[in-house]
Design a protein around this motif. Structure first.
Motif, PDB file in Angstrom:
ATOM      1  N   ASP A 292       0.860  -1.181   0.000  1.00  0.00           N
ATOM      2  CA  ASP A 292       0.000   0.000   0.000  1.00  0.00           C
ATOM      3  C   ASP A 292       0.897   1.231   0.000  1.00  0.00           C
ATOM      4  OD1 ASP A 292      -1.757   2.046   0.400  1.00  0.00           O
ATOM      5  OD2 ASP A 292      -2.217   1.509   2.487  1.00  0.00           O
ATOM      6  N   TYR A 293       0.960   1.932  -1.124  1.00  0.00           N
ATOM      7  CA  TYR A 293       1.867   3.076  -1.199  1.00  0.00           C
ATOM      8  C   TYR A 293       1.134   4.411  -1.112  1.00  0.00           C
ATOM      9  CZ  TYR A 293       0.613   2.815  -6.158  1.00  0.00           C
ATOM     10  OH  TYR A 293      -0.073   2.762  -7.324  1.00  0.00           O
ATOM     11  N   GLY A 294      -0.160   4.362  -0.799  1.00  0.00           N
ATOM     12  CA  GLY A 294      -0.899   5.610  -0.587  1.00  0.00           C
ATOM     13  C   GLY A 294      -1.266   6.292  -1.895  1.00  0.00           C
ATOM     14  N   ASP A 295      -1.594   7.549  -1.793  1.00  0.00           N
ATOM     15  CA  ASP A 295      -2.099   8.310  -2.933  1.00  0.00           C
ATOM     16  C   ASP A 295      -0.972   9.171  -3.506  1.00  0.00           C
ATOM     17  OD1 ASP A 295      -3.474   9.825  -4.727  1.00  0.00           O
ATOM     18  OD2 ASP A 295      -4.681  10.901  -3.238  1.00  0.00           O
ATOM     19  N   VAL A 296      -0.690   9.034  -4.787  1.00  0.00           N
ATOM     20  CA  VAL A 296       0.376   9.846  -5.385  1.00  0.00           C
ATOM     21  C   VAL A 296      -0.167  10.836  -6.420  1.00  0.00           C
ATOM     22  CG1 VAL A 296       2.262   8.215  -4.999  1.00  0.00           C
ATOM     23  CG2 VAL A 296       0.906   8.034  -7.088  1.00  0.00           C
ATOM     24  N   LYS A 301       0.386  15.280 -10.528  1.00  0.00           N
ATOM     25  CA  LYS A 301      -0.060  16.603 -11.015  1.00  0.00           C
ATOM     26  C   LYS A 301       1.097  17.591 -10.998  1.00  0.00           C
ATOM     27  CE  LYS A 301      -5.000  16.907 -10.196  1.00  0.00           C
ATOM     28  NZ  LYS A 301      -5.314  16.296  -8.866  1.00  0.00           N
ATOM     29  N   LEU A 302       1.852  17.540  -9.907  1.00  0.00           N
ATOM     30  CA  LEU A 302       3.007  18.433  -9.794  1.00  0.00           C
ATOM     31  C   LEU A 302       3.941  18.236 -10.985  1.00  0.00           C
ATOM     32  CD1 LEU A 302       5.081  20.195  -8.007  1.00  0.00           C
ATOM     33  CD2 LEU A 302       6.069  17.967  -7.473  1.00  0.00           C
ATOM     34  N   ARG A 303       4.241  16.979 -11.270  1.00  0.00           N
ATOM     35  CA  ARG A 303       5.151  16.702 -12.376  1.00  0.00           C
ATOM     36  C   ARG A 303       4.589  17.238 -13.687  1.00  0.00           C
ATOM     37  NH1 ARG A 303       7.500  10.967 -14.804  1.00  0.00           N
ATOM     38  NH2 ARG A 303       8.157  11.957 -16.749  1.00  0.00           N
TER      39      ARG A 303
END
Ligand code: UDP
Ligand code: MN
Length: 471
Positions: A292-296, A301-303
């Motif tokens: 589970d790596y969470g929300d990226v 969006k930043l990229r």
């Protein structure tokens, strides 16, 4: 510590033209002497007009000496040194962000809490940023002995890279980079940074979205900042004239999180956001156990909003030396087809590929389908390798050796019947009868101990190779 070349006045802009910096030092349960050695060396060896302040970030240490005793001690610095405390254990990456939020300098300079800055360490770093605010710089990090605490001057300059398990590593300066530079002590462009010791223009750091604050405790943030520096318009350099010592640890001295693979989680976040299609190479290495790596989504969006270059661009232009496994002919585990009643499981070639595993016989282990130490690649030039380490036929025994790129003991051909043959010796890779090690034997097409299967074959690459390499 500096070479005379570094001291020539024309190397560095006048101090009045250099930006001021906050030096941020994060710590969690650091030893008193190591922490104070770091702080005093910064104060004593930085031109006062360049040093905005020293910001100590306490990441919820539990040791007594880091509380009131530390507050009392820093009184002597007349306000130059301040302490910011995280309310709860936040991890190195978010602690660095907390430090940034309390910093007033135009440049942020990060140090670990067990360093020694040497005379003249700061000026050549700030000089590079003064000339171009998108240049991110690292000093030449030298070793402070972890047994005697002696500063070991090396003078040797290496550049940063990484392996496809997304672990940072050091390399020699590549030839193309040696040619580009006008002098051996001139700044060196580096594909990645080690992470603990660097300086960056604060506004540029913010433009890049600082760090992914979803990164916990330790790890991965150095590659994140390295990739996006290069991919989003900056330059990453190591400045050989700036010498800072660091105590390298043998093991992590403090507590991580219980029940979470922190490094895996950070690294998957990194791969998801920055690696494009190359992320699958890393995922194969960890047998697609992403966890589970969470929300990226906000990082993606930043990229997008920064309109950064692709990871393919980065590999081609910034790190062309890196072996890219997607160009491999075959990859995954290498399974032997021999079975016997004593041990019915199939055996795979198995070894870590760290320095300590070099020049030693390669092992076998029941196949486990977890990637890791059973993940190998057959390169277009016939090497069986993982990262920089190659399977090497050393006069009968089979060992791991640094890849040398000149075939010989490190060339392997796939035979149609399943053999893996080393053409220079004419022998084939075999599992012993006892299924406990690897040996080189005269090739026998019917011998199951000599038949091997890679987990995946790249069809086009394989056919091309087969047509051109007399398979
Ligand atoms: N650190 C921290 N919080 C953590 C882990 C580490 O503030 O949860 C600090 C640590 O005290 C050190 C720096 O972050 O000053 C880098 O950690 P470390 O030296 O363990 O990393 P290494 O140099 O071994 O990569
Ligand atoms: Mn450290």
């Amino acid at each position: 510590m500096r070479d005379p070349w570094c001291k020539a006045p024309e190397r560095i802009l006048p101090l009045s033209q250099l930006p001021r910096t906050s030096v941020i030092i994060c710590f969690h349960n650091e030893a008193w002497s190591a922490l104070l050695r770091t702080v005093h060396s910064v104060i004593n060896r930085s031109p006062p007009e360049l040093l905005e302040e020293v910001v100590l970030v306490d990441d919820a240490s539990t040791q007594d000496h880091l509380k009131q005793q530390l507050e009392n001690y820093i009184q002597r610095f007349n306000g130059k040194v301040k302490v910011v405390r995280a309310k709860e254990r936040t991890g190195l990456i978010r602690a660095r962000l907390l430090g940034a939020a309390h910093s007033n300098g135009e440049v942020l300079t990060y140090l670990d809490s067990h360093c020694e800055c040497t005379a003249g360490w700061l000026e050549p770093l700030l000089d590079r940023i003064a000339r171009n605010s998108t240049t991110v710089v690292c000093p030449n990090i030298e070793v402070i002995s972890d047994s005697t605490l002696e500063y070991m001057k090396s003078g040797y300059v290496a550049v940063g890279g990484f392996s496809w398990d997304l672990i940072f590593n050091w390399h020699q300066i590549p030839e193309r980079e040696k040619k580009r530079r006008e002098h051996m002590f001139a700044p060196v462009q580096s594909p990645t940074m080690a992470g603990g010791l660097f300086a960056i223009n604060k506004a540029f750091f913010e433009k890049l979205g600082t760090y992914d604050s979803g990164f916990d405790i330790w790890g991965g943030e150095n590659l994140e900042l390295s990739f996006k520096t290069w991919m989003c318009g900056g330059t990453l350099e190591i400045v050989p004239c700036s010498h800072v010592g660091h105590i390298f640890r043998k093991r992590s001295p403090y507590k991580w999180r219980d029940g979470v693979n922190v490094l895996r989680k950070n690294t998957v976040r990194l791969a998801e956001v920055w690696l494009d299609e190359y992320k699958t190479i890393y995922y194969e290495r960890i047998a697609n156990n992403l966890g589970d790596y969470g929300d990226v989504s906000s990082r993606k969006k930043l990229r997008e909003s920064l309109q950064c270059q692709s990871f393919g661009w980065y590999l081609k232009n910034i790190y062309p030396e890196l072996f890219v496994p997607s160009e491999a002919i075959a990859r995954g585990d290498i399974r032997n087809l021999y079975r016997n009643n004593k041990s019915p499981s199939s055996m795979c070639i198995d070894s870590p590929a760290k320095k300590g595993n070099l020049h030693k016989p390669l092992g076998v282990f029941p196949c486990h389908k977890q990637g890791g130490n059973q993940y190998w690649m057959l390169s277009k030039t016939g090497e069986i390798r993982r990262d920089d380490v190659c399977v090497d036929n050393n006069g009968g025994s089979v060992i791991l050796y640094n890849c040398h790129g000149s075939k010989g003991n490190q060339e392997w051909l796939l035979e149609d019947w399943g053999g893996i043959k080393n053409p220079s010796s004419g022998k084939c890779l075999a599992l012993t009868e006892a299924k406990d090690k690897l040996v080189m034997e005269h090739c026998v097409e019917s011998e199951f101990r000599q038949k091997w299967l890679f987990e995946n074959y790249n069809r086009t690459a394989y056919d091309h190779w087969k047509n051109n390499n007399l398979l």
